[in-house]
Design a protein around this motif. Structure first.
Motif, PDB file in Angstrom:
ATOM      1  N   LEU A 109       0.796  -1.225   0.000  1.00  0.00           N
ATOM      2  CA  LEU A 109       0.000   0.000   0.000  1.00  0.00           C
ATOM      3  C   LEU A 109       0.829   1.275   0.000  1.00  0.00           C
ATOM      4  O   LEU A 109       0.308   2.342   0.328  1.00  0.00           O
ATOM      5  N   HIS A 110       2.099   1.224  -0.386  1.00  0.00           N
ATOM      6  CA  HIS A 110       2.865   2.457  -0.578  1.00  0.00           C
ATOM      7  C   HIS A 110       2.212   3.309  -1.660  1.00  0.00           C
ATOM      8  O   HIS A 110       1.576   2.779  -2.579  1.00  0.00           O
ATOM      9  N   PHE A 111       2.404   4.621  -1.574  1.00  0.00           N
ATOM     10  CA  PHE A 111       1.635   5.524  -2.433  1.00  0.00           C
ATOM     11  C   PHE A 111       1.905   5.348  -3.922  1.00  0.00           C
ATOM     12  O   PHE A 111       1.043   5.651  -4.747  1.00  0.00           O
ATOM     13  N   ASP A 112       3.077   4.848  -4.299  1.00  0.00           N
ATOM     14  CA  ASP A 112       3.355   4.668  -5.723  1.00  0.00           C
ATOM     15  C   ASP A 112       2.818   3.338  -6.260  1.00  0.00           C
ATOM     16  O   ASP A 112       2.980   3.035  -7.447  1.00  0.00           O
ATOM     17  N   HIS A 113       2.151   2.582  -5.401  1.00  0.00           N
ATOM     18  CA  HIS A 113       1.549   1.312  -5.803  1.00  0.00           C
ATOM     19  C   HIS A 113       0.031   1.323  -5.613  1.00  0.00           C
ATOM     20  O   HIS A 113      -0.689   0.670  -6.363  1.00  0.00           O
ATOM     21  N   ALA A 114      -0.432   2.063  -4.617  1.00  0.00           N
ATOM     22  CA  ALA A 114      -1.859   2.089  -4.292  1.00  0.00           C
ATOM     23  C   ALA A 114      -2.492   3.463  -4.483  1.00  0.00           C
ATOM     24  O   ALA A 114      -3.695   3.617  -4.264  1.00  0.00           O
ATOM     25  N   GLY A 115      -1.706   4.447  -4.904  1.00  0.00           N
ATOM     26  CA  GLY A 115      -2.248   5.796  -5.046  1.00  0.00           C
ATOM     27  C   GLY A 115      -3.357   5.905  -6.068  1.00  0.00           C
ATOM     28  O   GLY A 115      -4.201   6.802  -5.993  1.00  0.00           O
ATOM     29  N   GLY A 116      -3.363   4.991  -7.036  1.00  0.00           N
ATOM     30  CA  GLY A 116      -4.373   5.039  -8.084  1.00  0.00           C
ATOM     31  C   GLY A 116      -5.674   4.349  -7.743  1.00  0.00           C
ATOM     32  O   GLY A 116      -6.520   4.143  -8.629  1.00  0.00           O
ATOM     33  N   LEU A 117      -5.883   4.008  -6.486  1.00  0.00           N
ATOM     34  CA  LEU A 117      -7.140   3.364  -6.093  1.00  0.00           C
ATOM     35  C   LEU A 117      -8.336   4.298  -6.241  1.00  0.00           C
ATOM     36  O   LEU A 117      -9.473   3.844  -6.360  1.00  0.00           O
ATOM     37  N   ARG A 118      -8.060   5.616  -6.202  1.00  0.00           N
ATOM     38  CA  ARG A 118      -9.159   6.574  -6.342  1.00  0.00           C
ATOM     39  C   ARG A 118      -8.820   7.590  -7.430  1.00  0.00           C
ATOM     40  O   ARG A 118      -7.669   7.999  -7.592  1.00  0.00           O
ATOM     41  N   THR A 119      -9.837   8.008  -8.160  1.00  0.00           N
ATOM     42  CA  THR A 119      -9.696   9.050  -9.178  1.00  0.00           C
ATOM     43  C   THR A 119     -10.901   9.973  -9.101  1.00  0.00           C
ATOM     44  O   THR A 119     -11.962   9.598  -8.589  1.00  0.00           O
ATOM     45  N   PRO A 120     -10.776  11.212  -9.618  1.00  0.00           N
ATOM     46  CA  PRO A 120     -11.886  12.165  -9.529  1.00  0.00           C
ATOM     47  C   PRO A 120     -13.063  11.766 -10.417  1.00  0.00           C
ATOM     48  O   PRO A 120     -12.888  11.369 -11.572  1.00  0.00           O
ATOM     49  N   ALA A 121     -14.269  11.860  -9.864  1.00  0.00           N
ATOM     50  CA  ALA A 121     -15.484  11.694 -10.649  1.00  0.00           C
ATOM     51  C   ALA A 121     -15.781  12.996 -11.389  1.00  0.00           C
ATOM     52  O   ALA A 121     -15.060  13.990 -11.262  1.00  0.00           O
ATOM     53  N   ASP A 122     -16.863  13.009 -12.165  1.00  0.00           N
ATOM     54  CA  ASP A 122     -17.208  14.196 -12.942  1.00  0.00           C
ATOM     55  C   ASP A 122     -17.443  15.414 -12.055  1.00  0.00           C
ATOM     56  O   ASP A 122     -17.194  16.554 -12.461  1.00  0.00           O
ATOM     57  N   ASP A 123     -17.916  15.192 -10.821  1.00  0.00           N
ATOM     58  CA  ASP A 123     -18.172  16.312  -9.914  1.00  0.00           C
ATOM     59  C   ASP A 123     -16.951  16.696  -9.091  1.00  0.00           C
ATOM     60  O   ASP A 123     -17.027  17.546  -8.208  1.00  0.00           O
ATOM     61  N   GLY A 124     -15.809  16.049  -9.368  1.00  0.00           N
ATOM     62  CA  GLY A 124     -14.572  16.388  -8.680  1.00  0.00           C
ATOM     63  C   GLY A 124     -14.294  15.582  -7.431  1.00  0.00           C
ATOM     64  O   GLY A 124     -13.184  15.630  -6.896  1.00  0.00           O
ATOM     65  N   THR A 125     -15.274  14.843  -6.940  1.00  0.00           N
ATOM     66  CA  THR A 125     -15.045  14.011  -5.756  1.00  0.00           C
ATOM     67  C   THR A 125     -14.238  12.771  -6.130  1.00  0.00           C
ATOM     68  O   THR A 125     -14.333  12.265  -7.252  1.00  0.00           O
ATOM     69  N   LEU A 126     -13.453  12.306  -5.176  1.00  0.00           N
ATOM     70  CA  LEU A 126     -12.646  11.111  -5.425  1.00  0.00           C
ATOM     71  C   LEU A 126     -13.501   9.865  -5.197  1.00  0.00           C
ATOM     72  O   LEU A 126     -14.121   9.697  -4.144  1.00  0.00           O
ATOM     73  N   ARG A 127     -13.512   9.004  -6.195  1.00  0.00           N
ATOM     74  CA  ARG A 127     -14.291   7.783  -6.159  1.00  0.00           C
ATOM     75  C   ARG A 127     -13.383   6.578  -6.425  1.00  0.00           C
ATOM     76  O   ARG A 127     -12.295   6.728  -6.982  1.00  0.00           O
ATOM     77  N   PRO A 128     -13.805   5.377  -6.042  1.00  0.00           N
ATOM     78  CA  PRO A 128     -12.999   4.196  -6.365  1.00  0.00           C
ATOM     79  C   PRO A 128     -12.763   4.094  -7.871  1.00  0.00           C
ATOM     80  O   PRO A 128     -13.700   4.202  -8.665  1.00  0.00           O
ATOM     81  N   THR A 129     -11.520   3.909  -8.243  1.00  0.00           N
ATOM     82  CA  THR A 129     -11.178   3.804  -9.667  1.00  0.00           C
ATOM     83  C   THR A 129     -11.743   2.532 -10.286  1.00  0.00           C
ATOM     84  O   THR A 129     -12.155   2.541 -11.446  1.00  0.00           O
ATOM     85  N   PHE A 130     -11.767   1.461  -9.500  1.00  0.00           N
ATOM     86  CA  PHE A 130     -12.198   0.154 -10.010  1.00  0.00           C
ATOM     87  C   PHE A 130     -13.384  -0.322  -9.159  1.00  0.00           C
ATOM     88  O   PHE A 130     -13.247  -1.216  -8.316  1.00  0.00           O
ATOM     89  N   PRO A 131     -14.553   0.271  -9.371  1.00  0.00           N
ATOM     90  CA  PRO A 131     -15.693   0.054  -8.458  1.00  0.00           C
ATOM     91  C   PRO A 131     -16.241  -1.360  -8.464  1.00  0.00           C
ATOM     92  O   PRO A 131     -16.899  -1.771  -7.503  1.00  0.00           O
ATOM     93  N   ASN A 132     -15.983  -2.105  -9.527  1.00  0.00           N
ATOM     94  CA  ASN A 132     -16.562  -3.454  -9.649  1.00  0.00           C
ATOM     95  C   ASN A 132     -15.556  -4.554  -9.331  1.00  0.00           C
ATOM     96  O   ASN A 132     -15.860  -5.737  -9.540  1.00  0.00           O
ATOM     97  N   ALA A 133     -14.390  -4.177  -8.844  1.00  0.00           N
ATOM     98  CA  ALA A 133     -13.321  -5.148  -8.619  1.00  0.00           C
ATOM     99  C   ALA A 133     -13.229  -5.576  -7.163  1.00  0.00           C
ATOM    100  O   ALA A 133     -13.450  -4.761  -6.250  1.00  0.00           O
ATOM    101  N   ARG A 134     -12.882  -6.851  -6.960  1.00  0.00           N
ATOM    102  CA  ARG A 134     -12.404  -7.276  -5.651  1.00  0.00           C
ATOM    103  C   ARG A 134     -10.958  -6.810  -5.515  1.00  0.00           C
ATOM    104  O   ARG A 134     -10.187  -6.883  -6.474  1.00  0.00           O
ATOM    105  N   HIS A 135     -10.583  -6.359  -4.339  1.00  0.00           N
ATOM    106  CA  HIS A 135      -9.231  -5.878  -4.088  1.00  0.00           C
ATOM    107  C   HIS A 135      -8.557  -6.820  -3.103  1.00  0.00           C
ATOM    108  O   HIS A 135      -9.165  -7.242  -2.113  1.00  0.00           O
ATOM    109  N   TRP A 136      -7.292  -7.138  -3.385  1.00  0.00           N
ATOM    110  CA  TRP A 136      -6.554  -8.126  -2.606  1.00  0.00           C
ATOM    111  C   TRP A 136      -5.267  -7.512  -2.057  1.00  0.00           C
ATOM    112  O   TRP A 136      -4.494  -6.912  -2.792  1.00  0.00           O
ATOM    113  N   VAL A 137      -5.024  -7.690  -0.765  1.00  0.00           N
ATOM    114  CA  VAL A 137      -3.780  -7.236  -0.148  1.00  0.00           C
ATOM    115  C   VAL A 137      -3.484  -8.158   1.030  1.00  0.00           C
ATOM    116  O   VAL A 137      -4.403  -8.746   1.623  1.00  0.00           O
ATOM    117  N   GLN A 138      -2.205  -8.309   1.356  1.00  0.00           N
ATOM    118  CA  GLN A 138      -1.854  -9.113   2.522  1.00  0.00           C
ATOM    119  C   GLN A 138      -2.373  -8.453   3.806  1.00  0.00           C
ATOM    120  O   GLN A 138      -2.246  -7.242   3.997  1.00  0.00           O
TER     121      GLN A 138
END
Length: 287
Positions: A109-138
């Protein structure tokens, strides 16, 4: 299984720069500068490379890149450029959208590996980039990211992964140790760089690949002493790197380097002096 219908593709989320001395630890600058020349601020070029795995019934992404959560000052410090927010353009080249991704495997979860988990929506709010995905981490890395040491606290930004606290968050699966997440995709925990990082091992078309994340961030980090100053347990990194390289050479694995600006994939060989060297694989897409 050989997984003949599986395709793997290296995607570039962004390019950035980090201090060369920090990236090479005890190695003197005259040595690492031969292969990774620094700029006027002593930064070497870095890639934020992610890996796309396309199966007939599943689309998987390994890591998400730097993301957008940086101030102008931080963007200048890290020399962030050529960025594809949310990997939308990179995915579109393969007729995919972020919404089409089924699985997101986070090496850590360092920022250069997990920073892209969220991106701005059309209204400027940050939303999950991959809303339909299961996410896996140790599980160990998830725990450490929420209570890191003073030494590595700057590498974890809770704003990157606190999206999972929301009621409408995409699923988060915490992994305990070595696991096969699905057929031919296995995670191997390593702890030298940070606690609970995971190398991802992939079988595709009869070939084994290993996405080695920050265990071997660039092809210049193959030799034993070439260990980052960022690593929490550098001697553990050396031990873990030796084990991966043993399997890579014996079993003809292709290593995928997350941060090398020019070499995305390589097989492993040794030179006349017995030193480990990369044999680059030219294409970034393998079927």
């Amino acid at each position: 299984m050989s997984h003949p219908d599986r395709t793997i593709i290296a995607l570039e989320e962004s390019h950035f720069g980090l201090d060369g001395g920090a990236m090479f630890g005890i190695i003197p600058r005259p040595l690492w500068a031969k292969t990774n020349p620094p700029d006027e601020a002593n930064r070497i070029q870095m890639s934020a490379r992610c890996l796309l795995i396309i199966d007939p019934d599943r689309v998987t992404l390994i890591d998400t890149g730097m993301g957008v959560g940086f101030s102008d000052k931080e963007r200048e410090i890290y020399n962030i450029r050529n960025q594809d927010a949310g990997l939308r353009a990179a995915l579109s080249q393969h007729s995919l959208r972020p919404e089409d991704v089924d699985e997101v495997i986070l090496t850590h979860l360092h920022f250069d590996h997990a920073g892209g988990l969220r991106t701005p929506a059309d209204d400027g709010t940050l939303r999950p980039t991959f809303p339909n995905a299961r996410h896996w981490v140790q599980r160990e890395n998830w725990s450490w990211a929420h209570s890191p040491s003073a030494r590595d606290a700057g590498s974890y930004r809770k704003g990157d992964f606190d999206l999972f606290d929301a009621a409408d968050a995409p699923p988060l699966n915490l992994i305990d140790g070595i696991a096969e997440l699905f057929d031919g995709v296995e995670v191997l925990p390593v702890h030298g760089h940070t606690f609970g990082m995971q190398v991802v091992k992939i079988e595709a078309a009869g070939q084994t690949y290993a996405f080695v994340a920050d265990l071997i961030p660039t092809a210049s980090h193959l030799r034993d002493p070439y260990v980052m100053g960022y690593d929490l347990q550098p001697l553990k990194t050396v031990e873990e790197k030796r084990e991966i390289l043993y399997h890579a050479r014996r079993d003809d694995w292709i290593l995928i380097f997350e941060h090398d600006p020019t070499t995305a994939m390589a097989r492993i060989d040794v030179d006349g002096r017995g030193r480990v060297i990369p044999v680059p694989v030219e294409t970034l897409s393998h079927t």
